[in-house]
Design a protein around this motif. Structure first.
Motif, PDB file in Angstrom:
ATOM      1  N   LEU A   1       0.903  -1.076   0.176  1.00 11.76           N
ATOM      2  CA  LEU A   1       0.053  -0.028  -0.071  1.00 11.76           C
ATOM      3  C   LEU A   1       1.042   1.033  -0.075  1.00 11.76           C
ATOM      4  O   LEU A   1       1.717   1.239   0.833  1.00 11.76           O
ATOM      5  N   HIS A   2       0.758   2.194  -0.837  1.00  9.25           N
ATOM      6  CA  HIS A   2       1.156   3.550  -0.784  1.00  9.25           C
ATOM      7  C   HIS A   2       1.067   4.199   0.343  1.00  9.25           C
ATOM      8  O   HIS A   2       0.038   4.029   1.106  1.00  9.25           O
ATOM      9  N   ARG A   3       2.135   4.959   0.717  1.00 15.04           N
ATOM     10  CA  ARG A   3       1.984   6.080   1.898  1.00 15.04           C
ATOM     11  C   ARG A   3       0.645   6.786   1.711  1.00 15.04           C
ATOM     12  O   ARG A   3       0.312   7.201   0.675  1.00 15.04           O
ATOM     13  N   GLY A   4      -0.144   6.607   2.746  1.00 15.56           N
ATOM     14  CA  GLY A   4      -1.309   7.446   2.853  1.00 15.56           C
ATOM     15  C   GLY A   4      -2.587   6.922   2.502  1.00 15.56           C
ATOM     16  O   GLY A   4      -3.724   7.440   2.253  1.00 15.56           O
ATOM     17  N   THR A   5      -2.414   5.730   1.688  1.00 17.36           N
ATOM     18  CA  THR A   5      -3.583   4.838   1.105  1.00 17.36           C
ATOM     19  C   THR A   5      -4.489   4.452   2.145  1.00 17.36           C
ATOM     20  O   THR A   5      -4.325   3.788   3.131  1.00 17.36           O
ATOM     21  N   TRP A   6      -5.991   4.744   2.313  1.00 17.38           N
ATOM     22  CA  TRP A   6      -6.914   4.335   3.165  1.00 17.38           C
ATOM     23  C   TRP A   6      -7.152   2.799   2.769  1.00 17.38           C
ATOM     24  O   TRP A   6      -7.276   2.509   1.641  1.00 17.38           O
ATOM     25  N   HIS A   7      -7.252   2.128   3.982  1.00 11.56           N
ATOM     26  CA  HIS A   7      -7.483   0.534   3.372  1.00 11.56           C
ATOM     27  C   HIS A   7      -8.168  -0.004   4.564  1.00 11.56           C
ATOM     28  O   HIS A   7      -8.129   0.349   5.702  1.00 11.56           O
ATOM     29  N   GLY A   8      -8.609  -1.154   4.367  1.00 12.72           N
ATOM     30  CA  GLY A   8      -9.455  -1.941   5.527  1.00 12.72           C
ATOM     31  C   GLY A   8      -8.208  -2.859   6.193  1.00 12.72           C
ATOM     32  O   GLY A   8      -6.957  -2.565   5.978  1.00 12.72           O
ATOM     33  N   VAL A   9      -8.611  -3.501   7.279  1.00 17.09           N
ATOM     34  CA  VAL A   9      -7.839  -4.211   8.192  1.00 17.09           C
ATOM     35  C   VAL A   9      -7.605  -5.396   7.469  1.00 17.09           C
ATOM     36  O   VAL A   9      -8.086  -5.806   6.204  1.00 17.09           O
ATOM     37  N   LEU A  10      -6.531  -5.978   7.812  1.00 19.71           N
ATOM     38  CA  LEU A  10      -5.937  -7.149   7.151  1.00 19.71           C
ATOM     39  C   LEU A  10      -7.091  -8.311   7.342  1.00 19.71           C
ATOM     40  O   LEU A  10      -7.587  -8.635   8.451  1.00 19.71           O
ATOM     41  N   THR A  11      -7.515  -8.978   6.149  1.00 19.73           N
ATOM     42  CA  THR A  11      -8.642  -9.704   6.129  1.00 19.73           C
ATOM     43  C   THR A  11      -8.501 -10.858   5.289  1.00 19.73           C
ATOM     44  O   THR A  11      -8.740 -11.149   4.182  1.00 19.73           O
TER      45      THR A  11
END
Length: 157
Positions: free
Chosen positions: A113-123
């Motif tokens: 994931l690039h710096r600052g990318t909004w993402h969900g938790v590890l799934t």
């Protein structure tokens, strides 16, 4: 419930959010021709801190999967490399107000994931949910969270 359909994880579709880590495309042979090196597959970015390697063990989830939390790391990239050959779910969004996207890995892919990318938790979708995680280790906090007022539900393709 706001429905969200999964899509296959491809380098092109995921490019705005990060890098796909897989053994496809160009390579060079090393180790007396017995190993393909798919070179420099991700842009790691840790700012003024250092890279760390951690092991995460996450409980598996199942589809449909409901979530209301996304997060980002403003000071560094974050790579997830599965230690098993099972698919996992990757949720990303351009920002908290935009509709998220749900990618399904093929079992032989990791992500950065690039710096600052909004993402969900590890799934992870299967047990064991063991991952190598390469991310920023530094003296300052590197986590922002956002909770949706209404949850999203990720549906099978």
């Amino acid at each position: 419930m706001r429905p969200l359909r999964t899509e296959p994880l491809t380098a092109e579709a995921f490019a705005p959010f990060g890098d796909v880590l897989d053994a496809t495309g160009d390579f060079r042979l090393i180790n007396a021709g017995l190993c393909q090196r798919h070179h420099d597959r991700a842009t790691l970015d840790f700012g003024d801190a250092r890279a760390g390697i951690s092991i995460f063990q996450a409980q598996p989830r199942a589809l449909p999967y409901s979530f209301d939390l996304i997060e980002r790391h403003p000071d560094g990239s974050q790579a997830f490399i599965p230690m098993t050959q099972n698919p996992f779910l990757v949720i990303v969004a351009p920002d908290p107000q935009a509709e998220p996207r749900a990618f399904l890995t093929n079992g032989a892919q990791g992500i950065n994931l690039h710096r600052g990318t909004w993402h969900g938790v590890l799934t992870p979708l299967h047990s064991p949910g063991i991952f190598v995680v390469v991310d920023r280790i530094g003296p300052t906090p590197n986590l922002e969270e956002h909770r949706y007022t209404e949850p999203w539900t990720v549906l099978a393709p």
